[in-house]
Write a protein that holds these residues in place. Structure first.
Motif, mmCIF file in Angstrom:
data_model
loop_
_atom_site.group_PDB
_atom_site.id
_atom_site.type_symbol
_atom_site.label_atom_id
_atom_site.label_comp_id
_atom_site.label_asym_id
_atom_site.label_seq_id
_atom_site.Cartn_x
_atom_site.Cartn_y
_atom_site.Cartn_z
ATOM 1 N N ALA A 1 4.373 -0.817 6.097
ATOM 2 C CA ALA A 1 4.648 -0.193 4.798
ATOM 3 C C ALA A 1 5.401 1.127 4.989
ATOM 4 C CB ALA A 1 3.343 0.053 4.042
ATOM 5 N N LYS B 1 -0.738 -3.042 8.747
ATOM 6 C CA LYS B 1 -0.312 -3.025 7.342
ATOM 7 C C LYS B 1 0.364 -1.698 6.986
ATOM 8 C CE LYS B 1 -4.465 -3.709 5.755
ATOM 9 N NZ LYS B 1 -5.170 -3.706 7.053
ATOM 10 N N THR B 2 -0.308 -0.602 7.300
ATOM 11 C CA THR B 2 0.249 0.724 6.991
ATOM 12 C C THR B 2 1.517 0.980 7.796
ATOM 13 O OG1 THR B 2 -1.926 1.614 6.418
ATOM 14 C CG2 THR B 2 -0.223 3.204 7.017
ATOM 15 N N ASP C 1 -1.651 3.072 -0.319
ATOM 16 C CA ASP C 1 -2.303 2.615 0.911
ATOM 17 C C ASP C 1 -3.822 2.518 0.752
ATOM 18 O OD1 ASP C 1 -2.206 1.821 3.560
ATOM 19 O OD2 ASP C 1 -2.304 3.856 4.352
ATOM 20 N N PHE D 1 0.023 -6.145 1.133
ATOM 21 C CA PHE D 1 -0.363 -6.447 2.498
ATOM 22 C C PHE D 1 -1.886 -6.470 2.571
ATOM 23 C CE2 PHE D 1 3.703 -4.236 4.248
ATOM 24 C CZ PHE D 1 4.467 -5.335 3.865
ATOM 25 N N THR E 1 -1.434 -1.780 0.246
ATOM 26 C CA THR E 1 -2.138 -2.303 1.421
ATOM 27 C C THR E 1 -3.633 -2.265 1.124
ATOM 28 O OG1 THR E 1 -2.624 -0.263 2.675
ATOM 29 C CG2 THR E 1 -0.390 -1.161 2.851
#
Length: 337
Positions: free
Chosen positions: A215, A211-212, A267, A203, A299
Motif C-alpha cells: 500500500a 499489506k502495508t 491502514d 488488502f 488494509t
C-alpha cells in the motif's frame, strides 16, 4: 524528493500518530516555506556583501566611489564640470569592481541564489502559482507520511517475493510466491496508471504479510507523480476524529483532509475503537470518496467477511467490500523472517 533508506524489510519501525494537513493547509505551508527560502537567499547575499565590503582595500575603493558620486551630484546641483565628474565616477566604479575581483568576488557574488530561479522564490510566475509550490507541498506531504509510517522503507524494489513459500497453497492452487509476484505486478501497474478512475483496493490477511508495504509502495509512486496522497492508520483516524467531533474549533479538519486526498491509505482496519460515532464518520468518509471518485486503499487483518460486516455494519461494509478489488494475502509473517 527524499532519499530512500536501504533498510531490510522486517526491521522494526515505530508507528506514530501524526496529524495530516488538508490540501489548503499544505499549499499555504508550501508558500510559507518558499517565502522563507527567499528571505534566506536575500540574507545570505547581504551577508556576502557585508563580508566583502569589510575588506580594507574594498572599503577604500568604495569610499572613493561614494565621493565620486557625491561630486557628480554637487556638479549637477550647483554647477561645475559635469563631464569631468562623470568620468571620475566611471573610473571609481571600475576601480571598485577591479578591487572586488581581486578580493575574490564576481558580479554575481551578491545576487541572491534562489531555490526556484523561475519565480525567484516568490511562489508565483505570470500571475499563477509556480510549479515549485506543488513540488514543495509534495515534499511536505512525503515528510508527513514518513513521520507516520515506514514510507521510506516500502518501495516496490524492496518487496522481496522470495521470502514467500514456493510450496502450493491449497486455497490458491499456486504457491504464495507466485501469487505475490502477480500481486506485486498488479500494484506496480496500478501505481503507474493511477487516476481518479482507479479502483479502490482492499488488502486482507494476517499480520506481517506485506499489506502495508505494498500500500505504501503505491503511495510513494503515486505521490511522485504529483498526486496528493494521505496515509493514516484506522486507529489514529478514529481517535483524531473523536477529538475533533467534540472540539468545534477544529471543524473536522482531519475528515476533510481524508475526504479530499487524491489517494487515501487507510491502514489496519479493525484496530480502531468502534463507537457509533466511528461508524458514522467512516460511512461519511467512504461514501464521500466513492461519490467524488477518489480511490482508497484499505488494509486489514480481518479475513472473514462475516466478522467485517458484524464489526462495521452492513451499511459500511457493503460499500467497502462491494466497492473494492479485494486481495487476500497468504504466507508466513515476513516480520519474523
Amino acid at each position: 524528493m527524499q532519499k530512500i533508506c536501504s533498510i531490510k524489510i522486517g526491521q522494526p519501525f515505530s508507528m506514530k500518530e501524526i496529524k495530516m494537513q488538508t490540501r489548503n493547509e499544505l499549499f499555504h505551508a508550501a508558500q510559507q516555506k518558499i517565502a522563507a527560502y527567499r528571505q534566506q537567499a536575500i540574507m545570505t547575499a547581504e551577508a556576502k556583501r557585508s563580508a566583502a565590503y569589510s575588506n580594507p582595500l574594498v572599503v577604500e575603493a568604495n569610499k572613493a566611489h561614494n565621493r565620486a558620486g557625491l561630486n557628480l551630484a554637487k556638479a549637477a546641483a550647483i554647477g561645475g564640470n559635469i563631464e569631468k565628474a562623470k568620468k571620475e565616477l566611471v573610473e571609481a566604479n571600475q576601480a571598485l569592481e577591479d578591487t572586488l575581483k581581486q578580493a575574490g568576488y564576481s558580479d554575481a557574488s551578491f545576487s541572491p541564489i534562489y531555490h526556484c530561479p523561475k519565480c525567484q522564490d516568490t511562489g508565483t510566475k505570470d500571475g499563477v502559482p509556480c510549479e515549485c509550490v506543488a513540488n514543495v507541498a509534495r515534499c511536505l506531504r512525503r515528510d508527513e507520511i514518513n513521520a507516520a509510517s515506514p514510507l521510506g522503507l516500502c518501495q516496490f524494489n524492496t518487496f522481496q517475493v522470495e521470502r514467500y513459500s514456493d510450496q502450493p497453497e491449497k486455497e490458491l492452487g499456486i504457491s504464495p510466491r507466485k501469487y505475490m509476484e502477480k500481486l506485486l505486478r498488479y500494484c506496480q501497474n496500478y501505481a503507474e496508471k493511477f487516476s481518479q478512475n482507479s479502483p479502490n483496493l482492499l488488502f486482507m490477511g494476517r499480520t506481517g504479510l506485506g499489506k502495508t508495504h505494498l500500500a505504501l509502495a503505491i503511495a510513494d509512486s503515486v505521490l511522485g507523480k504529483g498526486y496528493d496522497v494521505l496515509y493514516t492508520s484506522s486507529a489514529a483516524l478514529a481517535a483524531q476524529l473523536g477529538k475533533e467531533h467534540f472540539n468545534y474549533a477544529n471543524n473536522d479538519e482531519w475528515l476533510t483532509a481524508c475526504q479530499e486526498a487524491d489517494l487515501l491509505i487507510l491502514d489496519d482496519l479493525g484496530t480502531e475503537y468502534i463507537t457509533p460515532l466511528t461508524i458514522s464518520v467512516l460511512y461519511e468518509l467512504i461514501n464521500t470518496r466513492m461519490l467524488t471518485h477518489r480511490p482508497t486503499i484499505y488494509t486489514t487483518n480481518i479475513t472473514d467477511q462475516n466478522i467485517f460486516v458484524a464489526r462495521y455494519t452492513e451499511k459500511v461494509s457493503s460499500r467497502m467490500l462491494g466497492g473494492c478489488k479485494m486481495f487476500k494475502f497468504f504466507g508466513d509473517d515476513q516480520r519474523l523472517k
